[in-house]
Design an enzyme around this catalytic site. Structure first.
Site, PDB file in Angstrom:
ATOM      1  CE  LYS A  26     -16.317 -14.267  10.599  1.00  0.00           C
ATOM      2  NZ  LYS A  26     -16.579 -13.185  11.556  1.00  0.00           N
ATOM      3  NE  ARG A  70      -4.239  -1.803   1.842  1.00  0.00           N
ATOM      4  CZ  ARG A  70      -5.195  -2.125   2.701  1.00  0.00           C
ATOM      5  NH1 ARG A  70      -5.086  -1.750   3.964  1.00  0.00           N
ATOM      6  NH2 ARG A  70      -6.248  -2.811   2.315  1.00  0.00           N
TER       7      ARG A  70
END
Length: 400
Positions: free
Chosen positions: A199, A34
């Site tokens: 998830k 980043r």
């Protein structure tokens, strides 16, 4: 949306909202992707004679200073990448920030301490958030939004501050938006989406939206076991969101109705215990059919037949969007599924997008050449919300 080319920055204090939320092991940065991604925007502004004030969050401090979330290591690494000294302010809007910014000459750069050390940054109270933004605005003449990983947050430095200063999008955000438009408008087909991670609930919105756009959806990672359980298969002690099983069945039915291939693993690697990620002790997993997971074991990666299947499903793609690893890639015994998907993207002639977050980290951790992919996003959550069709506050704030 204006870009930095539209701003006269010479001699001006330019506030650059970056996303420098990098992983740290103590004070050691374990993935500087980043930082490297935003460095070209900062360098361009410096070359044009700006006084650049960089700001970012890191981690989730609770609205007050916390040494373990300090951006000091980031200032040092940013300086190495830019090839010039980066002044570091030890606060965000206090005496150190004011003095550090005041001391900047044209073509010099400073980094403020973690924005989330001030509760106003993330406050849900509009007045409190705006008050913090007003204090930040005192430090700058112009605003450049280039923290794509944060544009889905309604935070002071992302949403409120651009309203107070002349503003533009940095090169990183401009590139990210351009890529995401390629995934939502006039897509080259077949359009294949690969979704992994832990998830199902994290991906509900994007699955819902991409069922209307994709030709194939390939599922891996922890979320696969909820789909397998929804189909009535034993998943042992694998990661499971039992409350999401009805939604999984709904998506499978919707995919069949729309003619979208919805592909689940056919075999998986299983073990009775989660692997050691520190010492990386050999795990020696077993390979079983996806519908034959033992009751006392958990699935931790896609198996060899699934790797071959997914590579074949990606081979003729025109566009690929990948978000989420296929298994516990941090351990070598469970990294082969994620490696296989990454290699299949490289081997494909498709326009390939790696959707940030753990997927981008996996690409770098596993030693792949970042330039071999069409685009590696810096914002996993932001990318997903864009593809869900949501309005992202940070992008809306940069519109004229």
């Amino acid at each position: 949306m204006k870009t930095i080319e539209d701003l006269d920055v010479a001699g001006k204090r330019v506030f650059v909202r970056a996303d420098l939320n990098v992983p740290l092991d103590g004070e050691t940065i374990t993935d500087d992707g980043r930082i490297r991604a935003v460095a070209p925007t900062i360098a361009k502004l410096l070359e044009r004679g700006a006084k650049v004030v960089v700001a970012s969050h890191l981690g989730r401090p609770k609205g007050e200073p916390d040494p373990k979330f300090s951006l000091a290591p980031v200032a040092e690494r940013l300086g190495e990448i830019l090839g010039k000294s980066v002044a570091f302010a030890t606060d965000t809007v206090g005496e150190s920030a004011a003095a550090t910014v005041a001391a900047l000459a044209d073509g010099e750069v400073a980094l403020l301490e973690n924005l989330r050390f001030n509760a106003g940054e993330t406050s849900k109270d509009d007045a409190e958030r705006k008050a913090f933004a007003e204090r930040l605005a005192v430090l700058a003449d112009l605003y450049v939004g280039d923290g794509f990983g944060a544009v889905h947050r309604k935070h002071a430095s992302v949403y409120d501050l651009p309203e107070l200063l002349p503003h533009a999008a940095g090169d990183l955000i401009a590139a990210e938006v351009g890529v995401l438009k390629k995934l939502t408008e006039d897509v080259a087909r077949p359009y294949v989406v690969v979704l992994g991670g832990a998830k199902v609930s994290d991906k509900l919105g994007v699955i819902d939206n991409l069922l209307k756009k994709a030709d194939r959806i390939l599922i891996g990672g922890g979320m696969a076991y909820t789909f397998l359980a929804a189909k009535g298969h034993e998943v042992g002690i694998s990661l499971l969101q039992a409350d999401q099983k009805p939604k999984c069945l709904e998506y499978l039915a919707e995919a069949e109705k729309r003619g979208v291939e919805f592909v689940l693993p056919v075999d998986v690697l299983v073990s009775a215990e989660f692997p050691d990620l520190k010492g990386k002790t050999p795990a020696n997993p077993d390979t079983v059919a996806a519908d034959a997971i033992p009751a006392d074991k958990e699935g931790l990666d896609i198996g060899p037949k699934t790797r071959e299947l997914y590579a074949a499903k990606l081979a003729d793609a025109g566009t690929v969007f990948w978000n989420g690893p296929m298994g516990v890639f941090e351990h070598p015994d469970y990294a082969n599924g994620t490696k296989a998907v990454a290699q299949a993207l490289i081997d494909s002639s498709a326009f390939t997008v790696v959707g940030g977050g753990d997927s981008a980290a996996a690409v770098r951790t596993l030693g792949f050449d970042e330039n071999a992919f069409g685009h590696i996003s810096t914002g996993g959550g932001a990318s997903l919300e864009y593809l869900e069709g949501k309005t992202l506050p940070g992008l809306a704030a940069l519109e004229d």
